[in-house]
Design an enzyme around this catalytic site. Structure first.
Site, PDB file in Angstrom:
ATOM      1  N   GLY A 127      63.213  50.922  37.154  1.00 23.56           N
ATOM      2  CA  GLY A 127      62.016  50.131  36.882  1.00 23.56           C
ATOM      3  C   GLY A 127      61.868  49.826  35.405  1.00 23.56           C
ATOM      4  O   GLY A 127      61.045  50.438  34.712  1.00 23.56           O
ATOM      5  N   TYR A 128      62.677  48.898  34.925  1.00 25.16           N
ATOM      6  CA  TYR A 128      62.577  48.467  33.522  1.00 25.16           C
ATOM      7  C   TYR A 128      61.854  47.117  33.426  1.00 25.16           C
ATOM      8  O   TYR A 128      60.804  46.995  32.819  1.00 25.16           O
ATOM      9  CB  TYR A 128      63.986  48.310  32.933  1.00 25.16           C
ATOM     10  N   SER A 129      62.459  46.072  34.052  1.00 21.22           N
ATOM     11  CA  SER A 129      61.973  44.696  33.843  1.00 21.22           C
ATOM     12  C   SER A 129      60.581  44.488  34.430  1.00 21.22           C
ATOM     13  O   SER A 129      60.232  45.053  35.470  1.00 21.22           O
ATOM     14  CB  SER A 129      62.923  43.696  34.499  1.00 21.22           C
ATOM     15  N   GLU A 245      74.803  51.366  30.829  1.00 20.61           N
ATOM     16  CA  GLU A 245      74.839  50.292  31.817  1.00 20.61           C
ATOM     17  C   GLU A 245      75.965  49.302  31.501  1.00 20.61           C
ATOM     18  O   GLU A 245      76.612  48.776  32.387  1.00 20.61           O
ATOM     19  CB  GLU A 245      73.476  49.582  31.787  1.00 20.61           C
ATOM     20  N   ASN A 379      74.101  37.493  29.521  1.00 24.08           N
ATOM     21  CA  ASN A 379      75.263  37.264  28.650  1.00 24.08           C
ATOM     22  C   ASN A 379      74.868  36.634  27.311  1.00 24.08           C
ATOM     23  O   ASN A 379      75.532  36.857  26.300  1.00 24.08           O
ATOM     24  CB  ASN A 379      76.298  36.416  29.396  1.00 24.08           C
TER      25      ASN A 379
HETATM   26  C1  LIG Z   1      70.035  40.396  40.820  1.00 20.76           C
HETATM   27  C2  LIG Z   1      69.273  41.074  39.705  1.00 20.76           C
HETATM   28  C3  LIG Z   1      69.056  42.437  39.758  1.00 20.76           C
HETATM   29  C4  LIG Z   1      68.301  43.069  38.773  1.00 20.76           C
HETATM   30  N1  LIG Z   1      68.051  44.407  38.903  1.00 20.76           N
HETATM   31  C5  LIG Z   1      67.208  45.004  38.030  1.00 20.76           C
HETATM   32  C6  LIG Z   1      66.811  46.359  38.225  1.00 20.76           C
HETATM   33  O1  LIG Z   1      67.247  47.032  39.165  1.00 20.76           O
HETATM   34  N2  LIG Z   1      65.928  46.897  37.361  1.00 20.76           N
HETATM   35  C7  LIG Z   1      65.427  46.197  36.301  1.00 20.76           C
HETATM   36  O2  LIG Z   1      64.647  46.775  35.539  1.00 20.76           O
HETATM   37  N3  LIG Z   1      65.782  44.913  36.086  1.00 20.76           N
HETATM   38  C8  LIG Z   1      66.650  44.291  36.929  1.00 20.76           C
HETATM   39  N4  LIG Z   1      67.003  42.974  36.755  1.00 20.76           N
HETATM   40  C9  LIG Z   1      66.342  42.223  35.680  1.00 20.76           C
HETATM   41  C10 LIG Z   1      67.263  41.804  34.563  1.00 20.76           C
HETATM   42  O3  LIG Z   1      67.522  42.882  33.707  1.00 20.76           O
HETATM   43  C11 LIG Z   1      66.560  40.638  33.844  1.00 20.76           C
HETATM   44  O4  LIG Z   1      66.520  39.562  34.748  1.00 20.76           O
HETATM   45  C12 LIG Z   1      67.278  40.241  32.577  1.00 20.76           C
HETATM   46  O5  LIG Z   1      67.141  41.231  31.593  1.00 20.76           O
HETATM   47  C13 LIG Z   1      66.730  38.897  32.036  1.00 20.76           C
HETATM   48  O6  LIG Z   1      65.340  38.977  31.898  1.00 20.76           O
HETATM   49  P1  LIG Z   1      64.398  37.855  32.533  1.00 20.76           P
HETATM   50  O7  LIG Z   1      64.753  37.673  33.958  1.00 20.76           O
HETATM   51  O8  LIG Z   1      62.982  38.226  32.212  1.00 20.76           O
HETATM   52  O9  LIG Z   1      64.779  36.518  31.795  1.00 20.76           O
HETATM   53  P2  LIG Z   1      64.350  36.074  30.324  1.00 20.76           P
HETATM   54  O10 LIG Z   1      64.414  37.254  29.414  1.00 20.76           O
HETATM   55  O11 LIG Z   1      63.055  35.337  30.413  1.00 20.76           O
HETATM   56  O12 LIG Z   1      65.506  35.089  29.945  1.00 20.76           O
HETATM   57  C14 LIG Z   1      65.584  33.755  30.465  1.00 20.76           C
HETATM   58  C15 LIG Z   1      66.801  33.078  29.854  1.00 20.76           C
HETATM   59  O13 LIG Z   1      66.636  33.008  28.423  1.00 20.76           O
HETATM   60  C16 LIG Z   1      67.733  33.632  27.770  1.00 20.76           C
HETATM   61  N5  LIG Z   1      67.243  34.347  26.597  1.00 20.76           N
HETATM   62  C17 LIG Z   1      66.177  35.192  26.528  1.00 20.76           C
HETATM   63  N6  LIG Z   1      66.029  35.678  25.276  1.00 20.76           N
HETATM   64  C18 LIG Z   1      67.041  35.153  24.536  1.00 20.76           C
HETATM   65  C19 LIG Z   1      67.453  35.282  23.172  1.00 20.76           C
HETATM   66  N7  LIG Z   1      66.795  36.073  22.317  1.00 20.76           N
HETATM   67  N8  LIG Z   1      68.555  34.593  22.773  1.00 20.76           N
HETATM   68  C20 LIG Z   1      69.245  33.797  23.622  1.00 20.76           C
HETATM   69  N9  LIG Z   1      68.894  33.620  24.925  1.00 20.76           N
HETATM   70  C21 LIG Z   1      67.815  34.295  25.371  1.00 20.76           C
HETATM   71  C22 LIG Z   1      68.302  34.622  28.791  1.00 20.76           C
HETATM   72  O14 LIG Z   1      69.664  34.884  28.549  1.00 20.76           O
HETATM   73  C23 LIG Z   1      68.112  33.862  30.095  1.00 20.76           C
HETATM   74  O15 LIG Z   1      69.149  32.945  30.275  1.00 20.76           O
HETATM   75  C24 LIG Z   1      67.783  42.313  37.695  1.00 20.76           C
HETATM   76  C25 LIG Z   1      68.036  40.947  37.619  1.00 20.76           C
HETATM   77  C26 LIG Z   1      68.760  40.319  38.623  1.00 20.76           C
HETATM   78  C27 LIG Z   1      68.971  38.832  38.524  1.00 20.76           C
END
Ligand SMILES: Cc1cc2nc3c(=O)[nH]c(=O)nc-3n(C[C@H](O)[C@H](O)[C@H](O)COP(=O)(O)OP(=O)(O)OC[C@H]3O[C@@H](n4cnc5c(N)ncnc54)[C@H](O)[C@@H]3O)c2cc1C
Length: 394
Positions: A127-129, A245, A379
């Site tokens: 439970g991070y995001s 991770e 990425n």
């Molecule tokens: C299938 C799946 C499983 C997951 N499982 C888990 C889980 O079990 N537990 C958990 O805690 N989380 C989980 N996640 C969450 C995941 O860690 C986040 O989706 C991820 O960190 C991106 O955050 P966000 O979705 O809020 O997108 P955002 O942070 O809003 O990003 C949106 C877009 O903007 C880009 N972006 C954002 N900031 C920057 C920057 N500073 N520079 C350049 N580009 C940027 C990102 O690369 C992305 O393309 C999961 C995600 C998916 C898709």
């Protein structure tokens, strides 16, 4: 720099390969290689085979059941499992929570949780995001207010993989919102998913599958002894965990197996009466993919050589995540290319088989694998890490 395995390492690889040949249940392997959905029972079945062999947690200290393998042996083991078609091991308990407990947990926390993780008694989720706190994780807002010997947790997590199957969740929560630096005032809690006030709602991904969820906390009471490390110092724990991770995202063994399958499959397809592998455009894409995979493997061996010498992997380990996941996606793209309209096949109508199940799974799998460049730190974020910490830019 030594990019070859030693004679001992090759012997170890052969032992692991032989053991997998004898002990990986055929039915599980068939599900993995045909991209079938794996249930909690499938995942636990393989977990328990490895636990019985004493190989479920190679990286743990021997006193908790670790194998005492060095970093190269652990890498060989993981890649051989992927190559053999073994089900993936769910990392949330085994790799992530365990790493945190081993580094920051009290003796009582280790004794309470580690044996259960080892045996597969408890399924964990992460439970991070939160909504609006993904890449910018430190902005998280789920709050935990201390009342006596308990915290009262309120807020929401999102994208929580397997929360619907999990017994426990490890969470980052905000225990002090008054501090200026957003990384301060965060704490790391272990929460029983059966605690009153927790609601799990499914999020359906674009392949139609249910693997991620929203998790809501409404006045959820968590005993203070389920906090790991100091109150307000959870960011230190979080950073440590994110490093873990990232180490295991290249999945070279799995990609090698899938590349072999792709080549055999494409060779059997016909275009203008000739094998698809004779088509210069397709062959070009296939060769590029194979070269990328070889380059990734060599890069991985370079990291291993660093680790062999006792050095830390460094920030450029993010390369493995970027390239590994790009290759995993490319494989699904080329499989779709090779299958053409066959990939539109549905497996069955009213239970009667219509098409090869592997073919029917290709389009959903293509959609599903888009996730790999987002999770575990997107990425783009990995590129930022390389730019700042490895190249010294910005
Ligand atoms: C299938 C799946 C499983 C997951 N499982 C888990 C889980 O079990 N537990 C958990 O805690 N989380 C989980 N996640 C969450 C995941 O860690 C986040 O989706 C991820 O960190 C991106 O955050 P966000 O979705 O809020 O997108 P955002 O942070 O809003 O990003 C949106 C877009 O903007 C880009 N972006 C954002 N900031 C920057 C920057 N500073 N520079 C350049 N580009 C940027 C990102 O690369 C992305 O393309 C999961 C995600 C998916 C898709």
């Amino acid at each position: 720099m030594n990019l070859d395995y030693s004679a001992d390492e090759r012997a170890f690889r052969d032992d692991v390969r032989g053991w997998l040949r004898d002990h990986l249940p055929r039915a599980l392997r068939d599900k993995v290689v045909s991209y079938a959905h794996l249930t909690r029972d499938d995942l636990l079945a393989w977990h328990r085979v490895l636990a019985a062999q004493g190989w479920i947690a190679p990286a743990w200290p021997a006193e908790w059941g670790g194998t005492d393998w060095n970093v190269v042996q652990r890498y060989i083991f993981e890649e051989e499992c992927g190559y053999a078609g073994a089900p993936p091991l769910v990392p949330f308990g085994l790799t992530m929570c365990a790493a945190v407990l081993l580094k920051f947990g009290t003796d009582a926390q280790k004794a309470r949780f580690l044996p259960r993780i080892y045996r597969g008694d408890d399924f964990w989720c992460q439970g991070y995001s939160e909504p609006n706190s993904g890449s910018d994780l430190a902005s998280l807002r789920t709050s935990a207010v201390r009342r006596g010997d308990r915290y009262v947790v309120n807020g929401q997590k999102i994208w929580t993989t397997m929360a619907h199957m999990a017994d426990w969740i490890f969470c980052l929560v905000r225990t002090d919102a008054s501090l200026e630096r957003k990384q301060d005032g965060i704490s790391f809690l272990l929460i029983d998913m059966r605690t009153p006030g927790i609601t799990v709602r499914p999020l359906i991904l674009m392949d139609g599958g249910h693997e991620v969820n929203e998790v809501f906390f409404d006045d959820v009471e968590v005993p203070v002894d389920q906090r790991v490390f100091d109150e307000g110092k959870g960011w230190t724990v979080a950073k440590y965990l994110l490093g873990h991770e990232r180490m295991n995202t290249a999945r070279i063994g799995t990609s090698k197996r899938e590349l072999e399958h792709l080549k055999a499959f494409a060779a059997a397809q016909r275009k203008d009466g000739r094998p698809l592998t004779d088509d210069p455009r397709f062959r070009d894409k296939l060769s590029r993919l194979e070269i990328e995979l070889m380059a990734l493997e060599i890069t991985n061996l370079r990291f291993l050589d660093r680790l062999r010498g006792g050095a830390s992997p460094g920030a450029d380990v993010s390369m493995l995540k970027i390239k590994g996941t790009e290759i995993q996606q490319m494989l699904t793209e080329l499989m779709l290319d090779a299958a053409g309209p066959l990939a539109q096949a549905v497996a069955s109508v009213d239970g009667a088989p219509l098409a090869d199940e592997t073919l029917a799974a290709l389009a959903p799998r293509y959609c599903n694998m888009r996730k790999t460049t987002i999770y575990a730190g997107s990425n783009e974020i990995q590129r930022n890490i390389i730019a700042k910490q490895a190249l010294g830019l910005g």
